[in-house]
Design a protein around this motif. Structure first.
Motif, PDB file in Angstrom:
ATOM      1  N   UNK A  28      44.177  39.275  36.898  1.00 31.32           N
ATOM      2  CA  UNK A  28      44.956  40.195  37.715  1.00 31.32           C
ATOM      3  C   UNK A  28      45.200  41.443  36.895  1.00 31.32           C
ATOM      4  N   UNK A  29      44.860  42.588  37.476  1.00 29.35           N
ATOM      5  CA  UNK A  29      44.884  43.864  36.776  1.00 29.35           C
ATOM      6  C   UNK A  29      45.801  44.844  37.507  1.00 29.35           C
ATOM      7  N   UNK A  30      46.625  45.565  36.751  1.00 30.51           N
ATOM      8  CA  UNK A  30      47.521  46.579  37.318  1.00 30.51           C
ATOM      9  C   UNK A  30      46.970  47.959  36.972  1.00 30.51           C
ATOM     10  N   UNK A  31      46.833  48.796  38.000  1.00 31.60           N
ATOM     11  CA  UNK A  31      46.351  50.159  37.808  1.00 31.60           C
ATOM     12  C   UNK A  31      47.420  50.982  37.092  1.00 31.60           C
ATOM     13  N   UNK A  32      47.028  51.616  35.969  1.00 30.65           N
ATOM     14  CA  UNK A  32      47.969  52.444  35.216  1.00 30.65           C
ATOM     15  C   UNK A  32      47.519  53.902  35.142  1.00 30.65           C
ATOM     16  N   UNK A  51      52.542  50.808  43.513  1.00 28.28           N
ATOM     17  CA  UNK A  51      51.970  49.740  42.702  1.00 28.28           C
ATOM     18  C   UNK A  51      50.604  49.381  43.274  1.00 28.28           C
ATOM     19  N   UNK A  52      49.640  49.230  42.395  1.00 27.57           N
ATOM     20  CA  UNK A  52      48.276  48.897  42.794  1.00 27.57           C
ATOM     21  C   UNK A  52      47.794  47.798  41.866  1.00 27.57           C
ATOM     22  N   UNK A  53      47.389  46.661  42.443  1.00 30.20           N
ATOM     23  CA  UNK A  53      46.822  45.592  41.619  1.00 30.20           C
ATOM     24  C   UNK A  53      45.450  45.214  42.166  1.00 30.20           C
ATOM     25  N   UNK A  54      44.624  44.717  41.272  1.00 35.28           N
ATOM     26  CA  UNK A  54      43.301  44.219  41.624  1.00 35.28           C
ATOM     27  C   UNK A  54      43.197  42.811  41.040  1.00 35.28           C
ATOM     28  N   UNK A  55      42.774  41.871  41.876  1.00 36.24           N
ATOM     29  CA  UNK A  55      42.613  40.483  41.459  1.00 36.24           C
ATOM     30  C   UNK A  55      41.125  40.160  41.517  1.00 36.24           C
ATOM     31  N   UNK A  56      40.601  39.640  40.414  1.00 40.19           N
ATOM     32  CA  UNK A  56      39.175  39.344  40.319  1.00 40.19           C
ATOM     33  C   UNK A  56      39.008  37.897  39.870  1.00 40.19           C
ATOM     34  N   UNK A  57      38.182  37.143  40.621  1.00 43.86           N
ATOM     35  CA  UNK A  57      37.833  35.791  40.166  1.00 43.86           C
ATOM     36  C   UNK A  57      36.342  35.773  39.834  1.00 43.86           C
ATOM     37  N   UNK A  58      35.696  34.624  39.874  1.00 48.20           N
ATOM     38  CA  UNK A  58      34.290  34.532  39.472  1.00 48.20           C
ATOM     39  C   UNK A  58      33.324  35.211  40.438  1.00 48.20           C
ATOM     40  N   UNK A  59      33.725  35.433  41.689  1.00 48.20           N
ATOM     41  CA  UNK A  59      32.793  36.001  42.658  1.00 48.20           C
ATOM     42  C   UNK A  59      33.404  37.025  43.611  1.00 48.20           C
ATOM     43  N   UNK A 115      42.665  45.912  28.486  1.00 46.72           N
ATOM     44  CA  UNK A 115      42.427  47.120  29.265  1.00 46.72           C
ATOM     45  C   UNK A 115      41.038  47.108  29.894  1.00 46.72           C
ATOM     46  N   UNK A 116      40.994  47.385  31.188  1.00 43.10           N
ATOM     47  CA  UNK A 116      39.747  47.505  31.942  1.00 43.10           C
ATOM     48  C   UNK A 116      39.634  48.943  32.431  1.00 43.10           C
ATOM     49  N   UNK A 117      38.519  49.578  32.136  1.00 46.53           N
ATOM     50  CA  UNK A 117      38.251  50.927  32.646  1.00 46.53           C
ATOM     51  C   UNK A 117      37.005  50.842  33.506  1.00 46.53           C
ATOM     52  N   UNK A 118      37.098  51.347  34.724  1.00 45.37           N
ATOM     53  CA  UNK A 118      35.931  51.383  35.605  1.00 45.37           C
ATOM     54  C   UNK A 118      35.743  52.812  36.098  1.00 45.37           C
ATOM     55  N   UNK A 119      34.487  53.235  36.138  1.00 45.95           N
ATOM     56  CA  UNK A 119      34.202  54.582  36.621  1.00 45.95           C
ATOM     57  C   UNK A 119      32.894  54.577  37.384  1.00 45.95           C
ATOM     58  N   UNK A 120      32.808  55.473  38.346  1.00 46.34           N
ATOM     59  CA  UNK A 120      31.594  55.565  39.141  1.00 46.34           C
ATOM     60  C   UNK A 120      31.723  56.605  40.232  1.00 46.34           C
ATOM     61  N   UNK A 121      30.652  56.744  40.976  1.00 44.53           N
ATOM     62  CA  UNK A 121      30.597  57.701  42.075  1.00 44.53           C
ATOM     63  C   UNK A 121      30.778  56.953  43.389  1.00 44.53           C
ATOM     64  N   UNK A 135      39.241  54.657  36.778  1.00 43.05           N
ATOM     65  CA  UNK A 135      40.483  53.893  36.916  1.00 43.05           C
ATOM     66  C   UNK A 135      40.696  53.074  35.656  1.00 43.05           C
ATOM     67  N   UNK A 136      41.941  53.020  35.215  1.00 44.05           N
ATOM     68  CA  UNK A 136      42.307  52.246  34.030  1.00 44.05           C
ATOM     69  C   UNK A 136      43.334  51.198  34.448  1.00 44.05           C
ATOM     70  N   UNK A 137      43.048  49.955  34.119  1.00 42.02           N
ATOM     71  CA  UNK A 137      43.914  48.825  34.476  1.00 42.02           C
ATOM     72  C   UNK A 137      44.371  48.109  33.205  1.00 42.02           C
ATOM     73  N   UNK A 138      45.552  47.499  33.285  1.00 46.46           N
ATOM     74  CA  UNK A 138      46.067  46.627  32.241  1.00 46.46           C
ATOM     75  C   UNK A 138      46.136  45.217  32.834  1.00 46.46           C
ATOM     76  N   UNK A 139      45.644  44.242  32.076  1.00 48.29           N
ATOM     77  CA  UNK A 139      45.658  42.853  32.563  1.00 48.29           C
ATOM     78  C   UNK A 139      47.083  42.333  32.551  1.00 48.29           C
ATOM     79  N   UNK A 140      47.507  41.760  33.683  1.00 47.75           N
ATOM     80  CA  UNK A 140      48.877  41.246  33.758  1.00 47.75           C
ATOM     81  C   UNK A 140      48.924  39.722  33.819  1.00 47.75           C
ATOM     82  N   UNK A 141      47.753  39.073  33.827  1.00 48.28           N
ATOM     83  CA  UNK A 141      47.720  37.614  33.655  1.00 48.28           C
ATOM     84  C   UNK A 141      46.383  37.178  33.171  1.00 48.28           C
TER      85      UNK A 141
END
Length: 141
Positions: A28-32, A51-59, A115-121, A135-141
Motif C-alpha cells: 500500500x502506497x501513499x502519494x506524497x 489523500x491518495x493511496x495505491x494498493x498493489x498485489x501480485x497482479x 519510496x516508489x517513483x513512477x513516471x510516464x506519458x 508520482x512519488x509514493x511512500x510505502x505505508x504497509x
C-alpha cells in the motif's frame, strides 16, 4: 571422473532457469508528490487537503483519492498490471470514465527503500489527455 563431474555440472547450470530480479512493488502506497507536465507547463498536485493511496498485489492495482475533510472529489480506479524489469504497465479496467476504461498506461518505476517513483506519458485522445506525469509514493504497509 573429473570430466564426468564437469559435464554434469555444466548440464545442471545450462538447465537452470535464469530468473531476473523482481522489484518489490506489492503493498500500500501513499502519494506524497505528483507532477504533471502538459502544454509546456508544470503543475504540482496540491496534496495538502487530499489523500491518495495505491494498493498493489501480485497482479492487480487499485487507487483511491478523496478530500481529507469531506467526501467531495472522491475517485478511484483499478485493474491489472504487468511488471517487466522497471517497466510497469497498467490496464485500467474499473473506472467511471469510459474514455479511460481498458486503456494501457506504461510507466518506468524506481523503488528505493520505502519510496516508489513512477513516471510516464499519459496520452488518450478520446479523453483529451496528453501529459507526462511523475508520482512519488511512500510505502505505508
Amino acid at each position: 571422473m573429473k570430466k564426468s563431474a564437469l559435464i554434469i555440472l555444466a548440464l545442471i547450470c545450462f538447465n537452470c532457469k535464469k530468473e531476473t530480479p523482481t522489484i518489490a512493488i506489492s503493498g500500500t502506497w501513499k502519494l506524497v508528490y505528483a507532477e504533471i507536465i502538459e502544454n509546456d507547463s508544470i503543475q504540482i498536485k496540491d496534496l495538502e487537503n487530499t489523500e491518495f493511496i495505491k494498493i498493489i498485489n501480485d497482479s492487480h492495482f487499485a487507487f483511491f483519492n478523496q478530500n481529507k475533510t469531506d467526501t467531495t472529489n472522491f475517485y478511484s480506479g483499478a485493474g491489472t498490471y504487468v511488471l517487466n524489469g522497471n517497466t510497469y504497465n497498467e490496464v485500467l479496467s474499473f473506472t467511471e470514465s469510459q474514455n479511460l476504461k481498458n486503456h494501457k498506461f506504461s510507466f518506468k518505476i524506481q523503488i528505493s527503500g520505502d519510496t516508489l517513483i513512477q513516471s510516464g506519458i499519459e496520452r488518450i485522445k478520446a479523453a483529451g489527455i496528453d501529459r507526462t506525469i511523475t508520482e512519488k509514493y511512500i510505502k505505508i504497509n
